[in-house]
Design an enzyme around this catalytic site. Structure first.
Site, PDB file in Angstrom:
ATOM      1  N   TYR A  99      -6.649 -23.933 -14.232  1.00  0.00           N
ATOM      2  CA  TYR A  99      -6.125 -22.906 -13.327  1.00  0.00           C
ATOM      3  C   TYR A  99      -7.270 -22.095 -12.724  1.00  0.00           C
ATOM      4  O   TYR A  99      -7.370 -21.925 -11.498  1.00  0.00           O
ATOM      5  CB  TYR A  99      -5.145 -21.981 -14.057  1.00  0.00           C
ATOM      6  CG  TYR A  99      -4.863 -20.720 -13.271  1.00  0.00           C
ATOM      7  CD1 TYR A  99      -4.102 -20.773 -12.107  1.00  0.00           C
ATOM      8  CD2 TYR A  99      -5.380 -19.491 -13.671  1.00  0.00           C
ATOM      9  CE1 TYR A  99      -3.866 -19.623 -11.358  1.00  0.00           C
ATOM     10  CE2 TYR A  99      -5.151 -18.342 -12.931  1.00  0.00           C
ATOM     11  CZ  TYR A  99      -4.400 -18.411 -11.782  1.00  0.00           C
ATOM     12  OH  TYR A  99      -4.184 -17.280 -11.036  1.00  0.00           O
ATOM     13  N   SER A 142      -8.115 -14.740  -8.319  1.00  0.00           N
ATOM     14  CA  SER A 142      -7.873 -14.306  -9.694  1.00  0.00           C
ATOM     15  C   SER A 142      -9.177 -13.940 -10.373  1.00  0.00           C
ATOM     16  O   SER A 142     -10.239 -14.498 -10.075  1.00  0.00           O
ATOM     17  CB  SER A 142      -7.202 -15.453 -10.456  1.00  0.00           C
ATOM     18  OG  SER A 142      -7.269 -15.270 -11.843  1.00  0.00           O
ATOM     19  N   LYS A 194      -8.908 -21.763  -8.648  1.00  0.00           N
ATOM     20  CA  LYS A 194      -9.181 -20.547  -7.881  1.00  0.00           C
ATOM     21  C   LYS A 194     -10.646 -20.522  -7.423  1.00  0.00           C
ATOM     22  O   LYS A 194     -10.950 -20.100  -6.303  1.00  0.00           O
ATOM     23  CB  LYS A 194      -8.829 -19.298  -8.694  1.00  0.00           C
ATOM     24  CG  LYS A 194      -7.335 -19.134  -8.955  1.00  0.00           C
ATOM     25  CD  LYS A 194      -6.543 -19.048  -7.657  1.00  0.00           C
ATOM     26  CE  LYS A 194      -5.058 -18.830  -7.893  1.00  0.00           C
ATOM     27  NZ  LYS A 194      -4.270 -18.828  -6.637  1.00  0.00           N
TER      28      LYS A 194
END
Length: 337
Positions: free
Chosen positions: A150, A125, A154
């Site tokens: 989040y 991402s 990643k």
């Protein structure tokens, strides 16, 4: 060739399964149905005429992962989508994100490292860049402190893959997506969030169709032309096709490094208000929205420099923001009819 797609009934996963099957690959889908539906298999079948093998499984269960790889020993590659993906939710429930996004990755890599050779595509991402210092963002941009758990999962996920590649036969490509939107043009599959959407476009379409009373625009005081946050919105079909190209690069041993990284975006930034205006234009619907305060974990601006993917993968986006919004609206109308 048999390809495993984890999270293959999710938004990006299901579109990638379609593109893989259209290219003649045999696909095995793993999904725990936490944020997806088994009915997506019907949509995939309606588009491709083929139903992928489906294994309902939670990748946080190490024993289940081991059993799966014992059962499927003739795997040519894994595309790993399975992860929790909402920035706001990750701020409120970080442990869910660390457990789900990291444990599942580790358990899969532990099995792949036992194979004589393995090909692995990781769903990463643009959040790994944090708030990048320069736009557009290149793959060489320094990795800033993540703005959310989040984004941090990643970043850590990429580090795990890079460290693992040094001591195993696994070859990997990390695909850093910007903001996937839209639906398959057939309206057989699309974004299907369970509960209140965490992403902009499904919230727009649900508001337009009357499911939500009003769309909240988070922040109007960002240092951008209209004060709202800027993102790079990429059509999910363009994104899915990039996965097939990246996979073929590994299968054909065209990769130069054990781990390669590519940005996937359009190269153009659009503000929240610009997306709303574009949606109103393609749909003919007037949207009810209100400006509210900023949302924790959100950055000001992120859009991609896609030169590397364009030149090395030979991939570039074919579909516009308007195309993506029109397909998302067609999908929303179909599932509510």
């Amino acid at each position: 060739m048999k390809i495993v797609v984890t999270g293959g009934l999710g938004f990006i996963g299901s579109h990638t399964v379609v593109e893989l099957q259209n290219e003649g690959f045999e696909v095995v889908v793993i999904d725990n149905l936490y944020n997806s539906s088994e009915s997506v298999l019907d949509g995939i079948f309606n588009i491709t005429g083929k139903r992928p093998i489906f294994e309902k499984m939670d990748l946080r269960d190490k024993g289940s992962v081991q059993q799966f790889f014992k059962k499927h020993q003739d795997i040519s590659g894994v595309i790993h989508f399975a992860a929790s993906k909402a920035v706001g939710e990750s701020v409120g429930n970080p442990l869910l994100y660390y457990e789900n996004n990291l444990n599942s990755l580790v358990y899969i890599l532990q099995e792949l490292k036992e194979l004589p050779s393995a090909n692995f595509i990781f769903s990463s991402s643009c959040t790994v860049y944090g708030q990048a210092e320069k736009m557009p963002i290149t793959e060489n941009a320094s990795i800033q402190t993540a703005m959310s758990p989040y984004g941090n999962t990643k970043q850590i996920g990429e580090e795990i893959i890079i460290d693992t590649a040094k001591v195993t036969s696994i070859n990997s490509i990390l695909l850093r997506y910007f903001n996937p939107i839209g639906a398959h043009p057939s309206a057989e599959i699309g974004e299907l969030p369970l509960g209140v959407p965490q992403n902009l476009v499904p919230f727009i379409t649900q508001t337009a169709i009357g499911l939500r009373e009003k769309l909240s625009v988070f922040g109007s005081d960002y240092p951008t032309p209209d004060g709202t946050a800027v993102r790079d919105y990429i059509h999910v079909v363009d994104l899915a096709k990039a996965h097939v190209i990246a996979l073929k690069r590994l299968l054909n041993k065209k990769n130069i490094d054990k781990v390669e990284t590519f940005n996937l975006g359009t190269g153009t930034g659009s503000s929240v208000l610009e997306v709303i205006q574009a949606f109103e234009k393609v749909s003919g619907q007037k949207l009810n929205y209100q400006i509210v305060g900023r949302r924790e974990g959100d950055i000001t601006s992120a859009y991609a420099n896609t030169d590397k993917a364009n030149s090395i993968l030979g991939w570039k986006t074919q579909l516009s923001l308007e195309d993506a919004l029109a397909s998302a609206w067609k999908w929303e109308q179909k599932i509510r009819s």
